[in-house]
Design a protein around this motif. Sequence first.
Motif: not given
Length: 585
Positions: A295-296, A279-280, A102-105, A112-114
């Motif tokens: 996503a990394p 969370q990355r 998941i990538v979210a703003f 921005i969190r992944s």
Amino acid sequence: MHRFLRRMGGRLAALLIGGLFCAGVPAADHQHLNPEAASGRAAHQVAYADHYMASTANPWATRAAADVLARGGAAADAAVAAQMVLNLVEPQSSGIGGGAFIVAFDARDGRIRSYDGRETAPVGAQATRFMRDGQAMDFREAVNSGRSVGVPGVLRALWLLHQAEGRLPWADLFQPAIRLAREGFPVSPRLHALLAGDRDLPRQPAAARYFYDPQGRPWPVGHVLRNPALADTLDRIAREGPDAFYEGPIARDMVEAVAAHAVPGDLSLEDLRGYRAIQREPVCMPYRAYRLCGAPPPSAGPLAVLQILGILAHTPIAQAAPESPQAAHLFSEAGRLAFADRDAYVADPDFVQVPVAGMLDPAYLAARAALIRPDRSMGRAEAGDPPAGPARPGADRSHEPPSTTHVSIIDAWGGAVSMTSSVEGAFGSKIFVRGFLLNNQLTDFSFLAEDAQGRPIANRVEAGKRPRSSMAPMLVMRDGEPVLVIGSPGGSAIINYVAHTLVGVFDWGLDIQQAIDLPHVGSRNRATELEAGTPAEALAGPLRAMGHEIRVGDFPSGLQGILRLPDGRLQGGADPRREGLALGG
């Protein structure tokens, strides 16, 4: 207008949104939509909305997400609701027995969190898990077994997302799926076709009792399928949170089902209790006037997409006609280079050094682009030597069947979620527990621990490790706000699907639906692939003349995209190759 709503309190925003129109249908009338009919009407039409939008692979899930947004929910809330419904209506692709990236703003803090909800290998996993007599075992034998089941991660990832960015109560978000599971939903043409074509699912008694009639025939299109067992499972998770899944009776049943398989696995209660989503920091890169984030690792998807675009920035692809031989040649050559690096370097970063910064270094990408000849294919590309990277490891050709799903959402505050989730191959491991299927994600590991030269393969099986993925949920940012939310299912071809769509929007000026509709072309560092039954087939001759080996085939992507236009309106697209729908208000 969306900036105004973003500053308003949740209750007032919900009241305002409740009166808005949703893709031509009042928000209050969502429940009257026939999802199958809506899918047929909207499949090739771009959708527009002023304030919020959801695009998923199934109309039932899109409707659930849109209803949450209409009630003042955040994109995070809508993602939870959509995923629970997808578990029910699209069980071949994703569910609580699988994983997600998941990538979210978050519009409240501009971050921005992944979230990494990838499955992990059990603590008992060994490097020889998928080997027999020193050789890799047959993929079909490996996938349809308890050995293929990793510790599921999607619920833990969604919980992290909701805790950080949600606005509505967790339990409320499960109600659409619970209600639909009890009342039933009509079997869709895609689900019926996949059930009819699967030889292994009917051999699993629990799955056969649910997916097939007493004579062993797949339920016909339109049959109302009810899943009270899943409703009970989701009801418990809604009330108690993810711990109800990772501990207690549900966890015990999963462990017992994996152990009872004819080819048992080693999933344990300890594995389930110990699972953590992570969370990355997202992986990001500038492209044209935008900042692209995804996503990394352990997902290789966004990293490879960024490499492709970074390489193409040094070519004249923007001046090429979208469906021309030149465009296909340049795009395929960039794909070869990115996949060569992917196969060599990307794996779980908690176990191996992944040279992300080096792989995206501008000078490195320029040097890789210089390998592309304008009139001749390079054939098979070799991995490069990115700055500060490790010694080149053995290359890996893992299996990644194309059964996954994607959700794209933008809420009324400007928040966004891009989520790709999966149980891996169609119907995962085929092991059916309490109304849901368990994944077969461990077959995304390399079946071999080292290559022919004795070099260790980065993506080899190790206890507690997360297998490499090609899922590529991505956000495109401009001036601190998301302007595009995109992703797709499709195994390792996801990388090409997403990169090609981004080129379509940002280099060729297509609207989001036109970009999604583009015939698929590309290379995964093997043959150049052209989508059957599309104008791409006509490119075979000119590309062969440039030295390309050609493979024509079906490429069942499931792209779901939302683009914010300069005037602030939202433009949504859904892949006509599946049953998706974009809907907003």
